[in-house]
Design a protein around this motif. Structure first.
Motif, mmCIF file in Angstrom:
data_model
loop_
_atom_site.group_PDB
_atom_site.id
_atom_site.type_symbol
_atom_site.label_atom_id
_atom_site.label_comp_id
_atom_site.label_asym_id
_atom_site.label_seq_id
_atom_site.Cartn_x
_atom_site.Cartn_y
_atom_site.Cartn_z
ATOM 1 N N GLN B 105 0.837 -1.195 0.000
ATOM 2 C CA GLN B 105 0.000 0.000 0.000
ATOM 3 C C GLN B 105 0.875 1.250 0.000
ATOM 4 O O GLN B 105 1.477 1.596 1.000
ATOM 5 C CB GLN B 105 -0.913 -0.032 1.242
ATOM 6 C CG GLN B 105 -2.050 0.960 1.195
ATOM 7 C CD GLN B 105 -2.851 0.923 -0.113
ATOM 8 O OE1 GLN B 105 -2.692 1.793 -0.980
ATOM 9 N NE2 GLN B 105 -3.697 -0.085 -0.270
ATOM 10 N N LEU B 106 0.962 1.905 -1.166
ATOM 11 C CA LEU B 106 1.828 3.088 -1.271
ATOM 12 C C LEU B 106 1.018 4.362 -1.500
ATOM 13 O O LEU B 106 1.562 5.449 -1.571
ATOM 14 C CB LEU B 106 2.808 2.914 -2.431
ATOM 15 C CG LEU B 106 3.704 1.684 -2.370
ATOM 16 C CD1 LEU B 106 4.557 1.576 -3.627
ATOM 17 C CD2 LEU B 106 4.594 1.737 -1.137
ATOM 18 N N TYR B 107 -0.299 4.201 -1.636
ATOM 19 C CA TYR B 107 -1.136 5.353 -1.959
ATOM 20 C C TYR B 107 -2.177 5.588 -0.869
ATOM 21 O O TYR B 107 -2.888 4.662 -0.475
ATOM 22 C CB TYR B 107 -1.827 5.126 -3.306
ATOM 23 C CG TYR B 107 -2.728 6.259 -3.702
ATOM 24 C CD1 TYR B 107 -2.200 7.528 -3.925
ATOM 25 C CD2 TYR B 107 -4.104 6.063 -3.829
ATOM 26 C CE1 TYR B 107 -3.026 8.585 -4.262
ATOM 27 C CE2 TYR B 107 -4.931 7.112 -4.176
ATOM 28 C CZ TYR B 107 -4.391 8.376 -4.387
ATOM 29 O OH TYR B 107 -5.217 9.416 -4.718
ATOM 30 N N GLN B 108 -2.218 6.816 -0.367
ATOM 31 C CA GLN B 108 -3.205 7.201 0.646
ATOM 32 C C GLN B 108 -4.091 8.280 0.049
ATOM 33 O O GLN B 108 -3.656 9.430 -0.069
ATOM 34 C CB GLN B 108 -2.499 7.782 1.883
ATOM 35 C CG GLN B 108 -1.476 6.883 2.536
ATOM 36 C CD GLN B 108 -2.107 5.780 3.353
ATOM 37 O OE1 GLN B 108 -3.341 5.734 3.520
ATOM 38 N NE2 GLN B 108 -1.280 4.870 3.848
ATOM 39 N N PRO B 109 -5.339 7.944 -0.327
ATOM 40 C CA PRO B 109 -6.198 8.948 -0.983
ATOM 41 C C PRO B 109 -6.358 10.215 -0.134
ATOM 42 O O PRO B 109 -6.458 11.319 -0.669
ATOM 43 C CB PRO B 109 -7.542 8.226 -1.151
ATOM 44 C CG PRO B 109 -7.260 6.783 -0.933
ATOM 45 C CD PRO B 109 -5.999 6.653 -0.149
ATOM 46 N N GLN B 110 -6.349 10.074 1.210
ATOM 47 C CA GLN B 110 -6.594 11.280 2.028
ATOM 48 C C GLN B 110 -5.471 12.313 1.916
ATOM 49 O O GLN B 110 -5.689 13.491 2.118
ATOM 50 C CB GLN B 110 -6.954 10.948 3.484
ATOM 51 C CG GLN B 110 -5.973 10.165 4.310
ATOM 52 C CD GLN B 110 -6.019 8.649 4.104
ATOM 53 O OE1 GLN B 110 -6.327 8.153 3.021
ATOM 54 N NE2 GLN B 110 -5.670 7.917 5.132
#
Lengths: 463, 443
Positions: B105-110
């Motif tokens: 998991q490398l992407y944090q939408p927030q």
């Protein structure tokens, strides 16, 4: 690249929230690079860099946005984004003044444009350097040669009516040789280049000589003992030796550090900052030199600037924004790697001017010390003045005589101290090419000097 | 974009390119740097495409940032010319894909939702706190950055893989002045979650470094027992990491050549490359050729386990790719590079390590790496800063010295790692390390 009507609309959009000044820098650059290693042409890579950067000032704050989408929609979007970030306190909107066409007076004629030169010729150049380097001896275990060229079209326009375009052509070859004994490796390296096309390698640079020198130097270093460490007198050879001035002083005279009070030379105009035998110049106007330009990256004509005259500080290198901070005029020194960087003040061709001293006398009267014939790169923290740079090829001096080569070491010190320690400046100035990295990216710069002697400097050796 | 890529692949096929691959990168970044109350705000959205293709067994390369019809012609022509001229006979491979990718998991939408205002506030707070923390702080740079990047690889074998990563960071670089003496400090924090950025901690640490360095002096030249802190050790490892690359070895530029299975470092040295650590910032589910990422051990208790490879260098060495294909930007050729590279930590505390050393010098900053460290010879001579250690305790600040040595010898001389493993720049890690004796040049 874009028409004036679109340019005016983009500038007005950038100024729509109260900015004082807006600028568009549009770039289209075609590059080619070739690498030869292990005796074969390893890669050929061509590329196209394309984009625009938009800058807005309000007071002494600045906004920079950039994009690859250079159609009307893309540029307006980019300009609006810049405008959104402007937090102007004044009321009233400035609009762009009508453009006045400026025609660049090109002082850097090009005879063989990279894009019109057969790539095979570039490959042959590398083959020639490779063969010459390998001929230096059996200990040469690897040779890596590369060739890079580019044609950069720029268009710079701003809200004060400037509208100017230019083309810059660069070419550079590099040759690195590795001499190996199985348990140890040593390297040597040369990388001549110019603001020229391929003619530079037909008329000025002999790839055979470049290769031979590099091969011989690598072998010499493989058999050299370690350099001593300690504080001692050092004579620095001409050409790339000029990197000492670049690091020890040049960066600290850029408005990038001076305007923010982050240089040891702040407030010292008119004062003595170097020994009286030192005169130093930063000159962007030398025809076809690696660090030259017609106009800088803000569209200001480039200049010749005396930085230090007989030891007295005369000028800083100034870009538009820092000029505003300092209340001084820009000096045509604003540079950037590409549209992806906001410009700031940078060096161009920077050198210590020829003096009156005799090279042989410098060595014969120095006692015990180091003769640094070839320098590598270096770095500096302008706020503290602490600098370092590498000696790639050195010679031990004992009792005024050159005794034998020694392996790489570094020289360190504080700029202000070292400039006062220079006690000899030779008569023959030469320049060499480098790539200088700073806030606005990597830009081509020349460094140069005649032979100079430093009475006392810290040498970081290993014995 | 998919349409452009498809047109490009089919035009290449029509022009006699046997197999081809597009490496497409989209980037967005934002930064705000503050200095003396003024701000420099930057933001951008860019994209670039690297294209490569096989003809008669040779690989050609070209790239572009323009996406017009001219670009397709230029890329195809560039790749053909490049493949025709190249003389590299190594077997060239484009990856067929079809295998399972690791989950990471490398992407944090927030993070994308954090407003510019919030970022501006953080930078202003950082400047205000740093300036107010000590009266000797006279100026400095303070900044906030966020970035988002999407990498997509699509080739004529039908492989189409992509991932998106985002990251945020704050940094502080204050200058302290006391009398004529100036000292710079620097500290940064990288995160994927904006709320984890700790302005106070970054301000405090950077100010401490600047103030601690005031009135530093060189020590007399000589041989000293040296301790490298994580910043200094990772700076060195960053330059010399290339000696673990199979590509470097095949060019004859690594002195580890032929040493697989041999002891090349002290037995307390274990070096790992792991692209699957989400808390680090060179992580990725697949490498620059689309090969799934995996953890590789390079040195196990001092014994060399083997080189890192991409598909081409692995084929030549007769092994499997380690998933370490890399590209310098979208435009470069495929090379070999480590991802998150770190020395495993030791078992004793930092205090205990310093106590064991007793007298020596702790180095916490080295500069001049691009010129003063040579990865081919292993030699280095670097400008350094730090402090002297007396009876295991911090004594006096030191600057304007050089430490000189050889990386291969340093690996053998390492005596001990502490247990304070960190990744100062986000992707290269080390604990504080006792490296034994080294030559120091000073006064």
């Amino acid at each position: 690249m874009i028409d004036k009507r679109l340019a005016a609309d983009v500038l007005d959009a950038a100024l729509s929230t109260g900015g004082d000044f807006a600028e568009i820098f549009l770039e289209d650059r075609r590059n080619q690079s070739l690498v030869l290693e292990s005796n074969r042409l390893e890669s050929v890579n061509s590329g196209r860099l394309h984009g625009a950067g938009i800058r807005v000032y309000y007071g002494l704050s600045a906004v920079y946005t950039y994009t690859n989408s250079t159609d009307r929609e893309g540029l307006l979007k980019c300009a609006k984004e810049a405008a959104m970030a402007v937090k102007a306190e004044k009321s009233g909107i400035v609009t762009a003044k009508p453009f006045v066409d400026t025609v660049v007076n090109n002082i850097h004629p090009i005879y063989m444009y990279p894009s019109k030169t057969d790539t095979r010729k570039k490959a042959d150049l590398l083959r020639c350097a490779n063969a010459a380097a390998r001929k230096a001896g059996e200990e040469i275990s690897q040779v890596i040669c590369s060739y890079n060229d580019s044609e950069q079209d720029v268009l710079i326009c701003n809200s004060e009516g400037l509208f100017v375009s230019d083309t810059r052509v660069y070419s550079r070859m590099s040759c690195q040789a590795v001499a190996g004994s199985g348990t140890e490796n040593q390297t040597a390296h040369e990388a001549p280049g110019a603001m020229k096309g391929f003619e530079h390698y037909l008329n000025t640079i002999d790839a055979d000589v470049v290769g031979r020198k590099v091969g011989q130097a690598a072998i010499k270093m493989l058999h050299a003992p370690f350099c001593p460490s300690g504080v001692m007198p050092v004579v620095i050879g001409n050409g790339f030796g000029g990197v000492i001035f670049h690091e020890a002083c040049g960066h600290s005279l850029e408005a990038t550090s001076v305007a923010l009070g982050m240089s040891e030379f702040c407030g010292k105009l008119g004062q003595q900052i170097a020994s009286s035998c030192v005169t130093a110049i930063d000159d962007g106007t030398m025809p076809n030199e690696w660090g030259s330009e017609n106009i800088d990256d803000e569209g200001t004509p480039t200049t010749r600037l005396v930085l230090i005259e007989n030891g007295i500080l005369k000028n800083y290198m100034i870009d538009r924004l820092n000029g505003k901070r300092m209340g001084m005029a820009p000096t045509g020194s604003a540079r950037r790697q590409s549209y992806a960087f906001a410009p700031t003040s940078r060096m161009r061709n920077t050198f210590i001017a020829p003096g009156v001293d005799d090279e042989a006398e410098m060595i014969s009267t120095m006692g015990d010390g180091l003769y640094a014939a070839k320098m590598g790169g270096g770095s500096v923290n302008p706020a503290t003045g602490e600098f370092n740079f590498a000696v790639n090829e050195g010679y031990l001096v004992k009792d005024g005589k050159i005794v034998h080569p020694v392996r790489g070491a570094s020289l360190i010190g504080k700029g202000g101290d070292i400039l006062m320690q220079i006690d000899r400046v030779g008569q023959t100035m030469t320049m060499a090419q480098g790539v200088c990295g700073s806030l606005s990216g990597s830009v081509p710069t020349n460094v140069g000097e005649p032979w100079i002697r430093i009475k006392s400097i810290t040498v970081g050796g290993r014995s | 974009m998919k349409d452009f890529l498809n047109r490009l692949l089919s035009t290449a096929a029509e022009n006699g390119i046997e197999a081809s691959e597009a490496y497409y990168v989209e980037k967005e970044s934002f930064s705000l740097m503050r200095c003396q109350g003024d701000g420099e705000y930057k933001s951008n959205q860019t994209r670039g495409l690297g294209f490569r293709g096989l003809m008669n067994g040779r690989m050609g390369y070209a790239s572009t940032e323009a996406f017009d019809d001219e670009a397709i012609q230029q890329l195809v022509k560039g790749v053909k010319e490049s493949a025709e001229l190249c003389e590299n006979d190594d077997v060239q491979i484009l990856y067929k894909g079809g295998d399972q990718l690791p989950e990471i998991q490398l992407y944090q939408p927030q993070l994308d939702q954090v407003s510019a205002e919030t970022k501006l506030e953080a930078a202003a707070k950082l400047e205000e706190m740093s300036s107010g923390m000590d009266e000797r702080i006279v100026n400095g740079y303070y900044g906030v950055e966020t970035g988002k990047v999407t990498v997509r690889i699509m080739n004529s074998y039908g492989m189409d893989r992509s991932y998106t990563e985002n990251v945020c960071a704050i940094f502080s670089q204050p200058n302290a002045k006391d009398g004529e003496c100036v000292s710079s400090g620097g500290y940064q924090q990288l995160e994927r979650d904006f709320s984890k950025l700790d302005v106070e901690k970054v301000a405090k640490e950077a100010v401490k470094r600047a103030v601690d360095g005031l009135h530093a002096q060189p020590v007399p030249s000589g041989v000293y027992r040296i301790v490298l802190d994580p910043e200094a050790m990772t700076s060195l490892l960053g330059v010399f990491a290339t000696v673990f690359s199979g590509e470097t070895e095949q060019k004859g530029l690594s002195l580890l050549s032929g040493k697989m299975g041999q002891t090349v470092a002290a037995d307390c040295v274990t070096l790992v490359d792991d692209p699957l650590m989400p808390q680090c910032f060179d992580s990725r589910p697949f490498d620059a050729e689309g090969v799934p990422s995996r953890r590789n051990v390079l040195l196990e208790k001092g014994v060399f386990q083997g080189f890192l490879h991409n598909l081409k260098t692995a084929k030549k060495a007769g092994v499997e790719s380690t998933g370490n294909a890399s590209k310098a930007g979208f435009a470069g050729a495929v090379r070999v590079s480590p991802s998150n590279l770190y020395f495993e930590k030791g078992s004793i505390s930092l205090e205990q390590l310093l106590k064991n050393v007793g007298d020596g010098i702790v180095i916490n900053d080295v500069s001049g790496l691009h010129a003063g460290a040579n990865p081919v010879s292993g030699d280095f001579s670097l400008l350094a800063k730090g402090y002297t250690l007396k009876d295991g305790k911090r004594d006096k600040p030191v600057e304007r010295i050089t430490v000189a040595g050889n990386f291969y010898e340093l690996l053998k001389n390492i005596r001990c790692f502490a247990d304070d493993l960190t990744f100062p720049g986000g992707s290269i890690g080390s604990a504080t390390v006792d490296v034994g004796e080294m030559t120091v040049s000073g006064s």
